[in-house]
Motif scaffolding. Structure first.
Motif, PDB file in Angstrom:
ATOM      1  N   GLY A   1       0.615  -1.181  -0.106  1.00  0.00           N
ATOM      2  CA  GLY A   1      -0.317  -0.117  -0.076  1.00  0.00           C
ATOM      3  C   GLY A   1       1.140   1.255   0.200  1.00  0.00           C
ATOM      4  O   GLY A   1       0.603   2.197  -0.638  1.00  0.00           O
ATOM      5  N   ARG A   2       2.283   1.049   1.131  1.00  0.00           N
ATOM      6  CA  ARG A   2       2.913   2.471   0.691  1.00  0.00           C
ATOM      7  C   ARG A   2       3.574   3.023  -0.817  1.00  0.00           C
ATOM      8  O   ARG A   2       3.375   3.474  -0.990  1.00  0.00           O
ATOM      9  CB  ARG A   2       3.883   2.236   1.787  1.00  0.00           C
ATOM     10  CG  ARG A   2       5.012   2.664   1.396  1.00  0.00           C
ATOM     11  CD  ARG A   2       6.107   2.929   2.978  1.00  0.00           C
ATOM     12  NE  ARG A   2       7.511   3.708   2.598  1.00  0.00           N
ATOM     13  CZ  ARG A   2       7.269   4.976   2.041  1.00  0.00           C
ATOM     14  NH1 ARG A   2       6.516   5.788   3.000  1.00  0.00           N
ATOM     15  NH2 ARG A   2       8.410   5.479   1.862  1.00  0.00           N
ATOM     16  N   LYS A   3       3.879   1.459  -0.854  1.00  0.00           N
ATOM     17  CA  LYS A   3       4.410   1.890  -2.411  1.00  0.00           C
ATOM     18  C   LYS A   3       3.932   2.107  -3.555  1.00  0.00           C
ATOM     19  O   LYS A   3       3.790   2.842  -4.663  1.00  0.00           O
ATOM     20  CB  LYS A   3       5.010   0.166  -3.382  1.00  0.00           C
ATOM     21  CG  LYS A   3       5.722  -0.058  -4.826  1.00  0.00           C
ATOM     22  CD  LYS A   3       5.910  -1.071  -4.507  1.00  0.00           C
ATOM     23  CE  LYS A   3       6.766  -1.588  -6.093  1.00  0.00           C
ATOM     24  NZ  LYS A   3       7.191  -3.026  -6.156  1.00  0.00           N
ATOM     25  N   LYS A   4       2.516   1.548  -3.360  1.00  0.00           N
ATOM     26  CA  LYS A   4       1.169   2.169  -4.533  1.00  0.00           C
ATOM     27  C   LYS A   4       0.912   3.658  -4.120  1.00  0.00           C
ATOM     28  O   LYS A   4       0.980   4.534  -5.310  1.00  0.00           O
ATOM     29  CB  LYS A   4      -0.024   1.280  -4.152  1.00  0.00           C
ATOM     30  CG  LYS A   4       0.348  -0.041  -5.427  1.00  0.00           C
ATOM     31  CD  LYS A   4      -1.225  -0.674  -5.171  1.00  0.00           C
ATOM     32  CE  LYS A   4      -0.926  -1.999  -4.839  1.00  0.00           C
ATOM     33  NZ  LYS A   4      -2.163  -3.286  -5.824  1.00  0.00           N
ATOM     34  N   ALA A   5       0.792   4.475  -2.997  1.00  0.00           N
ATOM     35  CA  ALA A   5       0.753   5.579  -2.520  1.00  0.00           C
ATOM     36  C   ALA A   5       2.005   6.434  -2.825  1.00  0.00           C
ATOM     37  O   ALA A   5       1.897   7.455  -3.764  1.00  0.00           O
ATOM     38  CB  ALA A   5       0.332   5.758  -1.378  1.00  0.00           C
ATOM     39  N   MET A   6       3.011   6.120  -2.765  1.00  0.00           N
ATOM     40  CA  MET A   6       3.985   6.768  -3.069  1.00  0.00           C
ATOM     41  C   MET A   6       4.675   6.888  -4.906  1.00  0.00           C
ATOM     42  O   MET A   6       5.326   8.049  -5.316  1.00  0.00           O
ATOM     43  CB  MET A   6       6.058   5.769  -2.382  1.00  0.00           C
ATOM     44  CG  MET A   6       6.114   6.239  -1.170  1.00  0.00           C
ATOM     45  SD  MET A   6       6.028   7.797  -0.265  1.00  0.00           S
ATOM     46  CE  MET A   6       7.235   8.721  -0.706  1.00  0.00           C
ATOM     47  N   LYS A   7       4.295   5.463  -5.391  1.00  0.00           N
ATOM     48  CA  LYS A   7       4.324   6.267  -6.954  1.00  0.00           C
ATOM     49  C   LYS A   7       3.631   7.211  -7.348  1.00  0.00           C
ATOM     50  O   LYS A   7       2.914   7.569  -8.326  1.00  0.00           O
ATOM     51  CB  LYS A   7       3.514   4.653  -7.509  1.00  0.00           C
ATOM     52  CG  LYS A   7       3.351   4.599  -8.922  1.00  0.00           C
ATOM     53  CD  LYS A   7       4.354   5.148  -9.815  1.00  0.00           C
ATOM     54  CE  LYS A   7       4.189   4.243 -10.851  1.00  0.00           C
ATOM     55  NZ  LYS A   7       3.803   5.472 -12.137  1.00  0.00           N
ATOM     56  N   VAL A   8       1.958   7.139  -7.033  1.00  0.00           N
ATOM     57  CA  VAL A   8       0.894   8.368  -7.236  1.00  0.00           C
ATOM     58  C   VAL A   8       1.957   9.395  -6.720  1.00  0.00           C
ATOM     59  O   VAL A   8       2.048  10.880  -7.486  1.00  0.00           O
ATOM     60  CB  VAL A   8      -0.284   8.067  -6.292  1.00  0.00           C
ATOM     61  CG1 VAL A   8      -0.869   9.199  -6.576  1.00  0.00           C
ATOM     62  CG2 VAL A   8      -1.170   7.052  -6.582  1.00  0.00           C
TER      63      VAL A   8
END
Length: 366
Positions: free
Chosen positions: A187-194
């Motif tokens: 979830g952190r990885k996806k949020a950081m991508k955004v």
């Protein structure tokens, strides 16, 4: 304007575990004891005097600290990972957006408008999950203020990533597919991508945003300065952490407040009376909230204080011992971690009369 709130309060691990944990330790070993959390030795303090001393000596004998697993989650370049002058510098960057002056001049009006919009939407529903509704309200405003991000206009759903992040935040640090900790990191990885993509668009001038100046714009300006400590990795971690803090702590406090208000009609009646009087005093019906009105909400602030006291939104606060300290006959070596438990004071009958009772009037200044 009415909204039917169905009280579906999430039973967060952080609520139930730490107060019980500290109370059990306090009962068996006294107010200061040593234990282990997620594999790390920790000194737990439920003593009000010791807790006060820890915070008083922050930056000297103690410094902000988290477990290694939590650093993996929130980012090793976030504001909580830095100390001394760098930490003060990062705090100063945020103060521009959350200072009392910013609240008085702009934020209070924006938050009022955003809240009114959500309430109008809720009033059309037959029922509403209180926790999810308040979380969406807070996240929507915070994401726009931090990044100029609007979920309805973006294909990448930032809030879904934060939901996955929150589901595994308080979990055993086992990074294997299928575990809550692994889901949290994803979830952190996806949020950081955004967040990364938004930074890229802003830098190139293709973000398609309005003229509203947001926190990411401010950080990008700071990065360009020659004398800055800031780089983009730290800036992105900073935005991620603030969105998490705004999303979770504020929505949890609001949800708990709704629960208490529903169970205490006398408190609800007094709160309603205060706000109806404010509306009656307005010269123009339907006008926006004013700073004077906000400052006049005496009972509202009493309700907020009592909610925060009972909810204990941050049940455990970690500090690392920088140099050996003596506290009440105990020696805590340098390098150890101390966990301060605010709930042990908030629910202490020696400090608060009938501490488990929801009583906003206890905050009344006579």
């Amino acid at each position: 304007m009415t909204a039917v709130i169905v009280k579906n309060i999430l039973s967060l691990t952080s609520f139930s575990l730490f107060p019980f944990f500290s109370s059990l330790g306090n009962f068996r070993y006294g107010p200061i004891f040593r234990t282990s959390i997620v594999g790390q030795p920790i000194v737990v303090s439920t003593d009000a005097d010791v807790n006060y001393r820890v915070f008083q000596q922050e930056g000297n004998a103690f410094q902000i600290w988290y477990t290694e697993s939590l650093f993996q989650i929130i980012g090793k370049q976030s504001v909580v990972a830095h100390h001394g002058g760098f930490h003060k510098y990062l705090k100063s960057l945020t103060f521009k957006f959350v200072s009392p002056e910013a609240l008085r001049e702009k934020l209070i009006y924006e938050m009022d408008e955003s809240t009114q919009e959500s309430l109008r939407s809720w009033s059309k529903l037959g029922k509403l999950d209180g926790k999810d509704g308040t979380a969406e309200l807070v996240f929507k405003y915070a994401a726009k203020k931090m990044l100029g991000y609007e979920e309805s206009k973006d294909q990448q759903k930032l809030r879904d990533s934060y939901k996955a992040f929150m589901d595994g935040l308080i979990s055993f640090p086992l990074n294997i597919p299928g575990t809550p900790f692994h889901a949290c990191l994803q979830g952190r990885k996806k949020a950081m991508k955004v967040i990364h993509d938004i930074f890229e668009k802003k830098r190139s001038g293709n973000d398609g945003a309005t003229n509203d100046y947001d926190f990411a714009d401010h950080l990008l300006e700071q990065i360009k300065k020659e004398d800055t400590f800031l780089n983009e990795e730290i800036a992105r971690d900073l935005v991620f952490l603030f969105l998490f803090a705004a999303h979770e702590t504020t929505s949890t406090a609001l949800t708990v407040a709704l629960r208490y208000l529903d169970g205490h009609p006398r408190v609800m009646a007094e709160l309603k009376r205060e706000h109806e009087n404010i509306l009656k005093m307005r010269e123009t019906e339907g006008s926006a909230i004013s700073w004077k009105e906000y400052k006049s909400m005496t009972f509202t602030h009493m309700v907020i204080n009592e909610t925060l006291r009972l909810a204990n939104i941050t049940p455990g606060i970690l500090r690392k011992v920088v140099k050996e300290v003596e506290v009440k006959g105990y020696t805590i070596p340098a390098g150890w971690t101390v966990m301060v438990c605010p709930s042990s004071v908030h629910l202490d009958p020696n400090v608060y009369k009938n501490p488990h009772e929801f009583n906003p009037w206890r905050w009344e200044v006579i």
